[in-house]
Write an enzyme that holds these catalytic residues in place. Structure first.
Site, short mmCIF file in Angstrom:
data_model
loop_
_atom_site.label_atom_id
_atom_site.label_comp_id
_atom_site.label_asym_id
_atom_site.label_seq_id
_atom_site.Cartn_x
_atom_site.Cartn_y
_atom_site.Cartn_z
N LEU A 269 -1.02 47.69 -7.38
CA LEU A 269 -2.42 46.21 -7.86
C LEU A 269 -2.19 44.81 -7.81
O LEU A 269 -3.13 44.07 -7.48
CB LEU A 269 -2.01 46.71 -9.61
CG LEU A 269 -2.44 47.92 -9.10
CD1 LEU A 269 -2.97 47.94 -11.20
CD2 LEU A 269 -4.07 48.86 -9.02
N GLY A 270 -1.22 44.09 -7.59
CA GLY A 270 -1.20 42.98 -7.57
C GLY A 270 0.75 42.75 -7.19
O GLY A 270 1.83 43.82 -7.57
N GLY B 59 3.51 39.74 -8.80
CA GLY B 59 3.95 38.00 -9.86
C GLY B 59 5.09 37.42 -9.27
O GLY B 59 5.86 38.08 -7.62
N ASN B 60 5.44 37.42 -9.72
CA ASN B 60 6.93 35.72 -9.44
C ASN B 60 7.98 37.43 -9.10
O ASN B 60 9.31 37.07 -8.77
CB ASN B 60 7.26 34.98 -10.99
CG ASN B 60 6.08 34.07 -11.15
OD1 ASN B 60 5.16 33.82 -10.04
ND2 ASN B 60 5.42 34.05 -11.78
N GLY C 26 8.23 40.25 -9.58
CA GLY C 26 8.13 42.05 -8.68
C GLY C 26 6.71 42.65 -8.32
O GLY C 26 6.11 41.55 -8.75
N VAL C 27 6.32 43.50 -8.52
CA VAL C 27 5.12 44.55 -7.91
C VAL C 27 4.53 45.33 -9.16
O VAL C 27 5.26 45.96 -9.64
CB VAL C 27 5.08 45.09 -6.69
CG1 VAL C 27 4.08 45.41 -6.08
CG2 VAL C 27 5.70 43.93 -5.76
N LYS D 207 5.15 48.87 -12.90
CA LYS D 207 5.81 47.09 -12.81
C LYS D 207 7.48 47.34 -11.81
O LYS D 207 8.01 48.21 -13.75
CB LYS D 207 5.44 46.36 -14.03
CG LYS D 207 6.17 45.37 -13.67
CD LYS D 207 6.20 44.31 -14.76
CE LYS D 207 6.57 42.79 -14.59
NZ LYS D 207 6.36 42.10 -15.47
N ASP E 207 3.18 32.11 -21.53
CA ASP E 207 2.18 32.08 -19.80
C ASP E 207 0.47 32.53 -20.53
O ASP E 207 0.26 33.62 -19.33
CB ASP E 207 3.13 32.96 -19.49
CG ASP E 207 2.61 32.83 -17.78
OD1 ASP E 207 2.04 31.83 -17.71
OD2 ASP E 207 2.87 33.92 -17.14
#
Length: 605
Positions: free
Chosen positions: A326-327, A329-330, A332-333, A349, A441
């Site tokens: 899906l995407g 991040g800083n 992880g995936v 995650k 955030d």
């Protein structure tokens, strides 16, 4: 060839001796007679010369009867005389004899060659070993002088330390200290001299020689002991390593190399040698059992997670099938995954462990918030586990994705904006009032939507963008931080640099970006990132266009007040007229979400 008395000359190579009646130095001097006699005529060659036997006589009488000398004896005398230099005897031959058969001793059998005889120690076989060295008193000294020297040497030996007496004798010089031309020692004597336990005399202090020998055997004794503590600290390796004498030494295992060498290793040195990058986190990470133990928080293993509050979530990798990414991040995936036992689609995650304290703190922070913060405005938590160096967090899957993927062209429907703002405010309010947590955030990528129209918060200041699209991860210049967070320094107007009001600023930028369809501070409008940050801190805050209602514009303007003390809190925002206006209004969030997904799919195709 003939003798001075005109007697026939014959040579015998089988017998060669030197008569001891005259000193060796007199051989070949004027007055001595060299006589050769023939013992056999069978060896006479065609010229009449005989090569049968050869004898040398140093008698000055020149009589033919004295030419017969017995062959040299191979027996070793019981009391061998002191070795003397044996002169070299060269036999002169005439030109005629050299033209015949040459006299070559090397062509004879080795047993027939003349040998130099040296005294051999009693009971010692000198075959295959180096020659025995001469005695300590070489030369032509008389017997009484030799005896006196021996007695003097013995008296000196008694007064020397025992470590020297053990390795020296009247006939064997000390290695490295004896006379020139000393010989190698037998292995047994050499092993005795190189003992690791030098013996000190109980009555005499240790001499310089004994100290030097002990230092040569044990290199650790060569370390200087006169330097001060500061010098010792400077020479010590970096880290918490103290080699001062106050540190006790720990016993060493008998089977260890240090034990066999007689060494004691300080415990601090052992710790430094065995320390690895994982040792710093040994109180958290147990590599043998594959467990993460966050004290007073949670324990993770390959089968799930147990929280200190009593909650447990049993789930493991064998029950999960990864469907798609899906995407990123800083830290992880995020994958779309299927939980086979229940058939529930979830977001998985993966956070790869790094040897940084911040990573461990962020993992436990997110786990703690997710399992505690139960709210319709925060994504649900399904469980977590630790396997193969990664922490996997299972949470609710929001099929519509994040807001940054859905607001293309801007959201003109104020009802959708107001419902989204209300959900974010309620989620932040729950975190602060129930768990005393500031999100830190807030941005469109952390606001998720599903096809039912629900809006929920995720990613609680731990891993950045939970489901940020891959294309968005390259946009690193966008900042949603409040001006007081960007400024360098302490408090501003008596207010701390980061409070709840910082999340309120981020909320105002998020609503404004969703309405405009673009980040309010576009990077292309500034020459550098510093110019962009300067505009956030010092420029006028952005606002909604006049096409939006005054209530909507007021809501955004209050959130984007440069003075944090003038920004509203969550309770004030939840009761703002703009949000209350659309609380009871008929807003079809599900239809909007489905339409946004359809439009996004058409753009992809």
């Amino acid at each position: 060839m003939s003798s001075p008395n005109n007697q026939p000359l014959s040579c015998s190579l089988r017998q060669l001796s030197i008569s001891p009646t005259a000193p060796p130095g007199d051989v070949g001097t004027p007055g001595s007679l060299l006589s050769l006699s023939s013992s056999s005529s069978s060896n006479t060659d065609s010229s009449g010369s005989s090569l049968g036997s050869l004898s040398l006589n140093s008698n000055s009488s020149g009589s033919d009867n004295d030419s017969k000398v017995s062959s040299p004896s191979r027996e070793i005398p019981s009391d061998p005389p002191l070795p003397r230099a044996v002169p070299t005897v060269r036999l002169g031959r005439s030109t005629s004899s050299r033209s015949r058969n040459s006299l070559n001793l090397d062509m004879k059998d080795p047993s027939e060659k003349p040998r130099r005889s040296l005294p051999t120690a009693a009971g010692q076989n000198n075959i295959g070993s180096p020659p025995t060295p001469p005695g300590p008193f070489p030369g032509g000294l008389s017997t009484d002088i030799q005896e006196k020297l021996k007695a003097f040497h013995a008296s000196r030996s008694k007064s020397m330390p025992e470590v020297v007496n053990k390795i020296s004798s009247p006939t064997t010089p000390i290695v490295g200290m004896g006379q020139r031309g000393s010989y190698p020692l037998p292995n047994s004597q050499l092993a005795g001299r190189l003992s690791n336990s030098p013996v000190k005399s109980p009555n005499m202090p240790e001499s310089g020689l004994a100290k030097s020998l002990a230092a040569a055997r044990n290199p650790l004794l060569n370390r200087p002991t006169s330097f001060n503590r500061q010098t010792r600290i400077r020479r010590a390796p970096p880290g918490k390593l103290d080699l001062s004498n106050s540190n006790p030494t720990s016993p060493v295992s008998p089977s260890s190399m240090a034990s066999r060498r007689g060494l004691n290793i300080p415990p601090t040195l052992k710790q430094a040698v065995s320390e690895t990058p994982f040792s710093t986190f040994s109180d958290i990470l147990d590599a043998k059992s594959g467990t993460l133990n966050f004290k007073n928080k949670a324990v993770l293993n390959s089968e799930g997670v147990n929280f200190s509050s009593g909650s447990s979530f049993r789930i493991n990798m064998s029950e999960i099938i990864k469907l798609e990414e899906l995407g990123k991040g800083n830290y992880g995936v995020v994958y779309k995954a299927l939980h086979q036992p229940t058939g529930v689609t979830m977001a998985l995650k993966e956070i790869r462990l790094s040897l940084e304290e911040a990573t461990f703190n962020q993992i436990i922070m997110e786990l703690d918030i997710l399992h505690k913060a139960v709210s319709p405005y925060i994504v649900d938590f399904y469980g977590a586990f630790f396997v193969e160096g990664s922490v996997f967090i299972c949470m609710e899957y929001m099929d519509a994705g994040s807001m940054d993927k859905l607001y293309a062209g801007g959201i003109k429907d104020e009802g959708v904006l107001a419902r989204t703002a209300y959900a974010v405010v309620q989620g932040l309010k729950t975190l602060k009032e129930e768990h005393n947590i500031i999100h830190r955030d807030v941005k469109p990528t952390n606001v998720l939507v599903n096809s039912n129209g629900q809006v929920k918060l995720c990613d609680f200041g731990v891993s950045g963008n939970l489901v940020a699209s891959i294309s968005k991860t390259n946009i690193g210049c966008q900042s949603y931080m409040a001006p007081e967070r960007i400024r360098v320094g302490g408090p501003t107007n008596g207010v701390l640099t980061y409070t709840v009001q910082a999340d309120v600023w981020s909320l105002g930028l998020t609503i404004l970006e969703m309405a405009l369809g673009a980040y309010p501070y576009p990077p292309e409008s500034y020459t550098s990132i510093f110019a962009q940050l300067s505009a956030i801190c010092d420029g006028d805050p952005p606002s909604l266009p006049d096409s939006f209602s005054p209530e909507a514009r007021d809501f955004v303007n209050k959130c984007l007040n440069k003075n944090p003390s003038l920004r509203p809190d969550y309770h004030e925002l939840a009761n703002h007229p703009w949000l209350l206006k659309y609380q009871n209004a008929d807003v079809d969030m599900a239809s909007w979400a489905k339409g946004a997904l359809k439009e996004k799919g058409e753009k992809r195709s």
